[in-house]
Design a protein around this motif. Structure first.
Motif, mmCIF file in Angstrom:
data_model
loop_
_atom_site.group_PDB
_atom_site.id
_atom_site.type_symbol
_atom_site.label_atom_id
_atom_site.label_comp_id
_atom_site.label_asym_id
_atom_site.label_seq_id
_atom_site.Cartn_x
_atom_site.Cartn_y
_atom_site.Cartn_z
ATOM 1 N N CYS A 182 53.419 -45.769 17.403
ATOM 2 C CA CYS A 182 53.137 -46.612 16.259
ATOM 3 C C CYS A 182 53.138 -47.100 15.011
ATOM 4 C CB CYS A 182 52.909 -48.196 16.887
ATOM 5 S SG CYS A 182 54.531 -48.563 18.565
ATOM 6 N N TYR A 183 51.977 -46.323 15.147
ATOM 7 C CA TYR A 183 50.993 -46.459 14.153
ATOM 8 C C TYR A 183 50.896 -45.248 13.112
ATOM 9 C CZ TYR A 183 47.873 -50.145 16.211
ATOM 10 O OH TYR A 183 47.429 -51.253 16.603
ATOM 11 N N PHE A 184 51.625 -44.608 13.593
ATOM 12 C CA PHE A 184 52.242 -43.201 12.797
ATOM 13 C C PHE A 184 52.617 -43.249 12.056
ATOM 14 C CE2 PHE A 184 54.590 -39.636 12.284
ATOM 15 C CZ PHE A 184 54.086 -38.577 11.319
ATOM 16 N N SER A 239 36.952 -33.627 1.638
ATOM 17 C CA SER A 239 36.373 -33.619 3.410
ATOM 18 C C SER A 239 37.911 -33.827 4.783
ATOM 19 C CB SER A 239 36.147 -34.941 3.225
ATOM 20 O OG SER A 239 34.513 -35.275 2.147
ATOM 21 N N SER A 240 38.689 -34.848 4.080
ATOM 22 C CA SER A 240 40.017 -35.170 5.030
ATOM 23 C C SER A 240 40.844 -33.203 5.055
ATOM 24 C CB SER A 240 40.706 -36.242 4.071
ATOM 25 O OG SER A 240 40.208 -37.397 4.068
ATOM 26 N N THR A 241 41.011 -32.678 4.374
ATOM 27 C CA THR A 241 41.851 -32.215 3.943
ATOM 28 C C THR A 241 40.791 -30.886 4.755
ATOM 29 O OG1 THR A 241 42.460 -31.819 1.673
ATOM 30 C CG2 THR A 241 42.715 -29.604 2.671
ATOM 31 N N LEU A 242 39.114 -30.360 5.083
ATOM 32 C CA LEU A 242 38.919 -29.659 5.960
ATOM 33 C C LEU A 242 38.998 -30.287 7.470
ATOM 34 C CD1 LEU A 242 35.133 -29.060 3.521
ATOM 35 C CD2 LEU A 242 36.924 -27.708 4.652
ATOM 36 N N ASP A 243 38.729 -31.519 7.414
ATOM 37 C CA ASP A 243 39.477 -31.916 9.100
ATOM 38 C C ASP A 243 40.216 -31.963 9.133
ATOM 39 O OD1 ASP A 243 36.765 -33.472 8.917
ATOM 40 O OD2 ASP A 243 37.780 -35.497 7.807
ATOM 41 N N ALA A 244 41.526 -31.411 8.338
ATOM 42 C CA ALA A 244 42.635 -31.157 9.016
ATOM 43 C C ALA A 244 42.736 -29.753 9.219
ATOM 44 C CB ALA A 244 43.809 -31.598 8.209
ATOM 45 N N VAL A 245 41.981 -28.609 8.158
ATOM 46 C CA VAL A 245 42.258 -27.509 8.487
ATOM 47 C C VAL A 245 41.151 -26.928 10.225
ATOM 48 C CG1 VAL A 245 41.006 -25.316 7.721
ATOM 49 C CG2 VAL A 245 42.005 -26.586 6.016
ATOM 50 N N LEU A 290 44.170 -44.259 12.732
ATOM 51 C CA LEU A 290 44.259 -44.859 13.592
ATOM 52 C C LEU A 290 45.231 -43.713 13.615
ATOM 53 C CD1 LEU A 290 44.849 -48.518 13.114
ATOM 54 C CD2 LEU A 290 43.408 -47.647 13.910
ATOM 55 N N SER A 291 46.759 -43.637 13.856
ATOM 56 C CA SER A 291 47.469 -43.170 14.304
ATOM 57 C C SER A 291 46.371 -41.316 14.407
ATOM 58 C CB SER A 291 48.552 -42.791 13.644
ATOM 59 O OG SER A 291 48.604 -41.625 12.936
ATOM 60 N N GLY A 292 45.830 -41.097 13.951
ATOM 61 C CA GLY A 292 44.567 -39.449 14.537
ATOM 62 C C GLY A 292 43.694 -39.818 15.351
ATOM 63 N N SER A 298 48.132 -35.233 16.098
ATOM 64 C CA SER A 298 46.336 -36.204 15.956
ATOM 65 C C SER A 298 45.517 -34.675 14.475
ATOM 66 C CB SER A 298 45.103 -35.689 17.122
ATOM 67 O OG SER A 298 43.974 -36.031 16.753
ATOM 68 N N ALA A 299 46.455 -33.998 14.517
ATOM 69 C CA ALA A 299 45.776 -32.803 13.720
ATOM 70 C C ALA A 299 46.714 -33.432 12.673
ATOM 71 C CB ALA A 299 46.113 -31.047 14.615
ATOM 72 N N TYR A 300 48.039 -33.664 12.798
ATOM 73 C CA TYR A 300 49.001 -34.022 11.520
ATOM 74 C C TYR A 300 48.920 -34.595 11.309
ATOM 75 C CZ TYR A 300 53.920 -33.909 9.235
ATOM 76 O OH TYR A 300 54.809 -34.530 8.126
ATOM 77 N N SER A 301 48.254 -36.011 11.604
ATOM 78 C CA SER A 301 47.697 -37.998 11.036
ATOM 79 C C SER A 301 46.739 -37.270 9.925
ATOM 80 C CB SER A 301 47.321 -38.195 11.938
ATOM 81 O OG SER A 301 48.364 -38.411 13.144
ATOM 82 N N SER A 302 45.659 -36.164 10.807
ATOM 83 C CA SER A 302 44.545 -35.677 9.359
ATOM 84 C C SER A 302 45.408 -35.090 7.942
ATOM 85 C CB SER A 302 43.757 -35.172 10.339
ATOM 86 O OG SER A 302 43.106 -35.579 11.244
ATOM 87 N N TYR A 303 46.526 -34.233 8.470
ATOM 88 C CA TYR A 303 46.912 -32.933 7.693
ATOM 89 C C TYR A 303 47.379 -34.513 6.558
ATOM 90 C CZ TYR A 303 50.607 -30.977 4.924
ATOM 91 O OH TYR A 303 51.731 -30.930 3.776
#
Length: 268
Positions: free
Chosen positions: A77-79, A127-133, A86-88, A111-116
């Motif tokens: 839903c949040y995604f 920072s968000s890019t590193l988190d996603a990687v 939130l979705s992540g 969860s990873a895709y939400s970071s992406y």
């Protein structure tokens, strides 16, 4: 015209009824009715309403079979509302709490895709890019044979290119500002951090350029060691890229550095 007016009135009435129904559901103490309504709203793609009801129901049904489905759907839903932080978080929580669920691997990937999807343009903080990687890499390490491993690898490659571009532009900015030592360090650091980058030929050339420029503007007592560093960087460059398009420019820095080193040796 009358037909159009009647249609608008009917639409307004339907929306009013729908809105009042949702408000009644929010105030209701019947969790089963809320749960069923949340599922219905989800199927109808009314994700905001579904998320509100799932949020209300989940603390009540915690530990039940219904909670698993509600938790998974709430994350989606949040995604779908593009609330990716939130979705992540909710997908990650689901994968941890329901690690044996049939949806656990999908949740970990999402969860990873939400970071992406939170990763900004390359010129902003990454920072968000590193988190996603890191999230995608962790996912692949844990689920190497999953159907999601291939897209996860693709997204890592895409994010790495963004990080490369960010690091490259930062180093080039030092060069542009004639902060030669900082530029040379940044170019060398880039080569260490991204050893497989297609930009490394250009990066190493700029490292030679920066160190040569740094040596030229240095005080006499420091010039010899910095021209020597230029020579070393050139030798590394020519060894790795003997047919480089930057060869002539780099060779000039090399020849000048050799001559200056000889002069400085004689005068010392």
């Amino acid at each position: 015209m009358r037909f159009l007016g009647n249609f608008v009135l009917v639409l307004v009435a339907v929306l009013a009824i729908s809105c009042s129904e949702f408000k009644r559901l929010q105030k209701s103490t019947d969790w089963k009715m809320k749960y069923d309504a949340a599922l219905r709203y989800y199927e109808e793609e009314e994700y905001y309403k579904a998320s509100v009801l799932f949020d209300q129901v989940l603390p009540i049904i915690k530990g039940t079979l219904d909670a698993e489905k509600a938790s998974f759907y709430r994350a989606y839903c949040y995604f779908h509302q593009r609330q990716y932080i939130l979705s992540g978080s909710y997908f990650n929580e689901f994968a941890r709490v329901y690690s044996r669920s049939d949806w656990a691997i999908e949740a970990a990937y999402m969860s990873a895709y939400s970071s992406y999807l939170q990763s900004p343009d390359y010129n902003l903080d990454q920072s968000s890019t590193l988190d996603a990687v890191n999230a995608f890499q962790t996912f692949i390490n844990r689920n190497p044979y999953s159907e999601y491993a291939e897209p996860a690898t693709k997204y890592i490659d895409e994010l790495q290119r963004k990080l490369e571009k960010k690091a490259f532009e930062n180093a080039k900015q030092y060069h542009k500002l004639e902060r030669w030592e900082a530029a040379r360090v940044a170019f060398e650091t880039f080569a260490d951090e991204f050893p497989d980058s297609k930009l490394n030929e250009e990066i190493l050339f700029y490292a030679v350029d920066s160190e040569y420029s740094y040596a030229k503007q240095s005080i006499k007592s420091k010039q010899k060691e910095r021209y020597q560093k230029t020579i070393e960087l050139y030798e590394e460059f020519i060894d790795k890229y003997p047919n480089s398009e930057f060869l002539k420019k780099a060779e000039k820095f090399y020849v000048d550095s050799l001559e200056e080193t000889k002069k400085l040796s004689k005068n010392s």
